[in-house]
Design a protein around this motif. Sequence first.
Motif: not given
Lengths: 112, 115
Positions: B57-76
């Motif tokens: 996630x080195x290129x993810x602007x973490x101050x405003x972006x977030x990502x998750x894939x809680x069950x290892x299937x779909x992602x938001x």
Amino acid sequence: KQEVTQIPAALSVPEGENLVLNCSFTDSAIYNLQWFRQDPGKGLTSLLLIQSSQREQTSGRLNASLDKSSGRSTLYIAASQPGDSATYLCAVSTDSWGKLQFGAGTQVVVTP
Amino acid sequence: EAEVAQSPRYKITEKSQAVAFWCDPISGHATLYWYRQILGQGPELLVQFQDESVVDDSQLPKDRFSAERLKGVDSTLKIQPAELGDSAMYLCASSLGSGEGDEQFFGPGTRLTVL
């Protein structure tokens, strides 16, 4: 840092002519190279995947070559058709997890 | 034929609002990628998951972006607050995740416009 370049940025050919699209990359330590097609406003469609140990890959009218030592790949499309009009992107995988580094693409127009 | 699904296809929002994008990878694909593509450029990786774990996630602007894939299937992928410069195509891709540089398959993308 790996850099991927595609020249020319745009290309127009008459129907029936063969297309030759170029891709160059600065670091030869790649896992694979993938060619994609993108229609306006759409996602990417995978065309060909060439593993680092391979020299070329073919699918129908498409043929892609890979020369790792010189950092080059070429995509050939035989007997172009108006339906081949799209942007073609190449991308190299720079680690075993598959992270892709893309070029900016070549926009192709095939005129009837 | 198995495909990567994304929704929504288009999103228009105002500056400072929150937006969220959803991706469902090809069944059985362990690796999921989020890319951002600015008009006229190639996609750039924002974040990469192997199952439910973040690999890059080195290129993810973490101050405003977030990502998750809680069950290892779909992602938001979420942006909060959205800025004008976030207008772009957000692409999701998936691959088998064998660690051998597998072929990546892309979804149709979400076109975001921030006003």
